[in-house]
Design a protein around this motif. Structure first.
Motif, PDB file in Angstrom:
ATOM      1  N   GLY A  93       0.684  -1.583   0.260  1.00 35.99           N
ATOM      2  CA  GLY A  93       0.197  -0.026   0.084  1.00 35.99           C
ATOM      3  C   GLY A  93       0.855   1.383   0.173  1.00 35.99           C
ATOM      4  O   GLY A  93       0.689   2.206  -0.255  1.00 35.99           O
ATOM      5  N   PHE A  94       2.073   1.129   0.690  1.00 35.68           N
ATOM      6  CA  PHE A  94       3.251   1.913   0.441  1.00 35.68           C
ATOM      7  C   PHE A  94       3.945   2.496  -0.108  1.00 35.68           C
ATOM      8  O   PHE A  94       3.988   3.428  -1.207  1.00 35.68           O
ATOM      9  N   ALA A  95       4.062   1.477  -0.881  1.00 35.94           N
ATOM     10  CA  ALA A  95       5.131   0.938  -2.355  1.00 35.94           C
ATOM     11  C   ALA A  95       3.793   1.611  -3.320  1.00 35.94           C
ATOM     12  O   ALA A  95       5.035   2.526  -4.329  1.00 35.94           O
ATOM     13  N   GLU A  96       2.764   1.236  -3.707  1.00 40.13           N
ATOM     14  CA  GLU A  96       2.678   1.593  -4.919  1.00 40.13           C
ATOM     15  C   GLU A  96       1.052   2.723  -4.920  1.00 40.13           C
ATOM     16  O   GLU A  96       0.450   2.863  -5.842  1.00 40.13           O
ATOM     17  N   ARG A  98       1.005   5.943  -5.188  1.00 43.10           N
ATOM     18  CA  ARG A  98       2.331   7.058  -6.536  1.00 43.10           C
ATOM     19  C   ARG A  98       1.261   8.671  -5.952  1.00 43.10           C
ATOM     20  O   ARG A  98       2.366   9.874  -7.108  1.00 43.10           O
ATOM     21  N   SER A  99       1.076   9.191  -5.207  1.00 38.09           N
ATOM     22  CA  SER A  99       0.758  10.308  -5.024  1.00 38.09           C
ATOM     23  C   SER A  99       1.927  10.957  -3.822  1.00 38.09           C
ATOM     24  O   SER A  99       2.039  12.263  -4.066  1.00 38.09           O
ATOM     25  N   ARG A 100       2.617   9.966  -3.691  1.00 36.07           N
ATOM     26  CA  ARG A 100       4.367  10.349  -2.928  1.00 36.07           C
ATOM     27  C   ARG A 100       4.879  10.073  -4.297  1.00 36.07           C
ATOM     28  O   ARG A 100       5.456   9.115  -4.663  1.00 36.07           O
ATOM     29  N   SER A 101       6.255  10.263  -3.787  1.00 33.28           N
ATOM     30  CA  SER A 101       7.351   9.919  -5.149  1.00 33.28           C
ATOM     31  C   SER A 101       8.424   8.897  -4.934  1.00 33.28           C
ATOM     32  O   SER A 101       7.596   8.559  -3.388  1.00 33.28           O
ATOM     33  N   PRO A 102       8.773   8.128  -4.899  1.00 32.03           N
ATOM     34  CA  PRO A 102       9.578   6.751  -5.133  1.00 32.03           C
ATOM     35  C   PRO A 102      10.577   6.765  -3.389  1.00 32.03           C
ATOM     36  O   PRO A 102      10.087   6.294  -2.913  1.00 32.03           O
ATOM     37  N   ALA A 104       9.988   8.316  -0.623  1.00 32.94           N
ATOM     38  CA  ALA A 104       8.900   9.308   0.028  1.00 32.94           C
ATOM     39  C   ALA A 104       8.302   7.367   0.351  1.00 32.94           C
ATOM     40  O   ALA A 104       8.046   7.271   1.497  1.00 32.94           O
ATOM     41  N   ARG A 105       7.574   7.003  -0.892  1.00 34.06           N
ATOM     42  CA  ARG A 105       7.281   6.118  -0.126  1.00 34.06           C
ATOM     43  C   ARG A 105       8.325   4.638   0.649  1.00 34.06           C
ATOM     44  O   ARG A 105       7.837   3.251   1.312  1.00 34.06           O
ATOM     45  N   LEU A 106       9.680   4.361   0.198  1.00 38.81           N
ATOM     46  CA  LEU A 106       9.861   4.238   0.542  1.00 38.81           C
ATOM     47  C   LEU A 106      10.366   4.036   2.017  1.00 38.81           C
ATOM     48  O   LEU A 106      10.182   3.031   3.272  1.00 38.81           O
ATOM     49  N   GLU A 107      10.804   5.673   2.536  1.00 34.80           N
ATOM     50  CA  GLU A 107      10.379   5.878   4.392  1.00 34.80           C
ATOM     51  C   GLU A 107       9.534   5.605   4.755  1.00 34.80           C
ATOM     52  O   GLU A 107       9.443   5.815   5.927  1.00 34.80           O
ATOM     53  N   SER A 108       7.918   5.965   4.051  1.00 37.53           N
ATOM     54  CA  SER A 108       7.480   5.546   4.783  1.00 37.53           C
ATOM     55  C   SER A 108       7.072   3.910   5.039  1.00 37.53           C
ATOM     56  O   SER A 108       6.706   3.213   5.805  1.00 37.53           O
ATOM     57  N   ILE A 109       7.727   2.919   4.712  1.00 36.47           N
ATOM     58  CA  ILE A 109       7.348   1.930   4.974  1.00 36.47           C
ATOM     59  C   ILE A 109       8.948   1.449   5.865  1.00 36.47           C
ATOM     60  O   ILE A 109       8.432   0.841   6.813  1.00 36.47           O
ATOM     61  N   ILE A 110      10.090   2.761   5.974  1.00 33.26           N
ATOM     62  CA  ILE A 110      10.741   2.345   7.062  1.00 33.26           C
ATOM     63  C   ILE A 110       9.764   2.873   8.378  1.00 33.26           C
ATOM     64  O   ILE A 110      10.244   2.271   9.616  1.00 33.26           O
ATOM     65  N   ASP A 111       8.986   3.726   8.240  1.00 33.15           N
ATOM     66  CA  ASP A 111       8.464   3.685   9.871  1.00 33.15           C
ATOM     67  C   ASP A 111       7.499   2.932   9.681  1.00 33.15           C
ATOM     68  O   ASP A 111       7.515   3.552  11.109  1.00 33.15           O
ATOM     69  N   ALA A 155      11.972  -4.400  -5.508  1.00 39.74           N
ATOM     70  CA  ALA A 155      13.274  -3.850  -6.990  1.00 39.74           C
ATOM     71  C   ALA A 155      11.973  -3.353  -7.918  1.00 39.74           C
ATOM     72  O   ALA A 155      12.512  -2.323  -8.408  1.00 39.74           O
ATOM     73  N   GLN A 156      10.515  -3.321  -7.390  1.00 40.29           N
ATOM     74  CA  GLN A 156      10.366  -1.997  -8.548  1.00 40.29           C
ATOM     75  C   GLN A 156      10.516  -0.722  -7.647  1.00 40.29           C
ATOM     76  O   GLN A 156      10.590   0.193  -8.265  1.00 40.29           O
ATOM     77  N   LEU A 157      10.402  -0.561  -6.783  1.00 39.84           N
ATOM     78  CA  LEU A 157      10.356   0.474  -5.923  1.00 39.84           C
ATOM     79  C   LEU A 157      12.100   1.189  -5.940  1.00 39.84           C
ATOM     80  O   LEU A 157      12.057   2.322  -6.548  1.00 39.84           O
ATOM     81  N   VAL A 158      12.602   0.377  -6.246  1.00 38.68           N
ATOM     82  CA  VAL A 158      14.136   0.625  -6.752  1.00 38.68           C
ATOM     83  C   VAL A 158      14.284   0.916  -7.596  1.00 38.68           C
ATOM     84  O   VAL A 158      14.595   2.291  -8.150  1.00 38.68           O
ATOM     85  N   GLY A 159      14.140   0.935  -9.315  1.00 38.64           N
ATOM     86  CA  GLY A 159      13.264   1.071 -10.082  1.00 38.64           C
ATOM     87  C   GLY A 159      12.794   2.244 -10.355  1.00 38.64           C
ATOM     88  O   GLY A 159      13.326   2.472 -11.184  1.00 38.64           O
ATOM     89  N   GLU A 160      11.868   2.738  -9.750  1.00 37.52           N
ATOM     90  CA  GLU A 160      11.505   3.852 -10.017  1.00 37.52           C
ATOM     91  C   GLU A 160      11.840   5.157  -8.961  1.00 37.52           C
ATOM     92  O   GLU A 160      12.758   6.584  -9.533  1.00 37.52           O
ATOM     93  N   ILE A 161      13.210   4.583  -7.761  1.00 35.71           N
ATOM     94  CA  ILE A 161      14.448   5.780  -7.290  1.00 35.71           C
ATOM     95  C   ILE A 161      15.023   6.408  -8.050  1.00 35.71           C
ATOM     96  O   ILE A 161      15.830   7.354  -9.111  1.00 35.71           O
ATOM     97  N   ASN A 162      15.729   5.184  -8.843  1.00 36.15           N
ATOM     98  CA  ASN A 162      16.213   4.749 -10.264  1.00 36.15           C
ATOM     99  C   ASN A 162      16.389   4.214 -11.209  1.00 36.15           C
ATOM    100  O   ASN A 162      16.761   2.951 -11.225  1.00 36.15           O
ATOM    101  N   PRO A 163      15.665   4.709 -12.342  1.00 33.27           N
ATOM    102  CA  PRO A 163      15.561   3.772 -13.800  1.00 33.27           C
ATOM    103  C   PRO A 163      16.727   3.565 -14.561  1.00 33.27           C
ATOM    104  O   PRO A 163      16.096   2.644 -15.264  1.00 33.27           O
TER     105      PRO A 163
END
Length: 217
Positions: A93-96, A98-102, A104-111, A155-163
């Motif tokens: 839910g956090f990773a996908e 799309r209203s937040r940057s990739p 920010a999504r990664l950091e929200s998963i850590i939170d 991996a999908q989220l990393v790909g959005e951060i670093n295409p």
């Protein structure tokens, strides 16, 4: 003896008929059994887990439980899959989002990992699942498949951060984040650090995960 007459109304009057316990259908009964099974796994550990206790705690006959899960393995498989799925769906839910940057999504998963892992008894279920996987091939297969699902998600989220990263590199970095996340499970399960130290540790994890996502090949 006088003739006794019973009408259909008398036979089926809801006020006089004996109460009948309704059988649950699969849609309602299976989730209930799995919830109880999770609680038993957490309370008794994988070594003390029995389907008899699950049936007893669920308030049903063993034969009723076995109608839905014929063996201990079948119920345990469904149980550990459900534990993993609850975390996976939350993280997805956090990773996908799309209203937040990739990033920010990664950091929200850590939170979420720090708040969710620390506050729920389900964390003990994760560790018991891993312990079971050390001894039972079916549980090991489930654990490996779960790990692959989380790796693909990251991996999908990393790909959005670093295409510009190759697919192979994305998978590698996704696996690195998963291994870090698994370490967090152990760390947070027994951590006695105060809130300020946990906050500092959370910030450090964000730095590490951000570096994994942003670094070039």
């Amino acid at each position: 003896m006088k003739k006794l007459t019973l009408t259909s109304e008398a036979l089926f009057d809801p006020q006089t008929a004996a109460p009948v316990r309704r059988r649950g259908n699969r849609e309602s009964r299976v989730p209930e059994i799995i919830d109880v099974s999770i609680n038993v796994l957490i309370a008794a550990g994988y070594a003390g887990y029995t389907i008899n206790r699950v049936a007893n705690d669920a308030g049903i006959r063993l034969s009723t439980l076995q109608h839905y899960f014929s063996t201990r393995e079948a119920l345990l498989r469904a149980t550990i899959e459900e534990i993993a799925n609850r975390y996976f769906e939350r993280f997805r839910g956090f990773a996908e989002n799309r209203s937040r940057s990739p990033q920010a999504r990664l950091e929200s998963i850590i939170d979420e990992a720090f708040t969710g892992f620390a506050k729920t008894g389900l964390l003990a279920g994760v560790i018991e699942s891993w312990g079971l996987a050390q001894h039972e091939p079916f549980a090991r297969d489930v654990a490996m498949e779960v790990q692959k699902r989380f790796t693909r998600l990251f991996a999908q989220l990393v790909g959005e951060i670093n295409p510009e990263l190759s697919m192979e590199e994305r998978e590698l970095r996704g696996a690195l984040i998963v291994s870090s996340c698994e370490g967090l499970v152990i760390f947070l399960r027994w951590s006695e650090d105060d809130a300020s130290r946990l906050h500092a540790f959370r910030k450090a994890v964000k730095v590490v995960w951000s570096g994994i996502g942003k670094a070039g090949e």
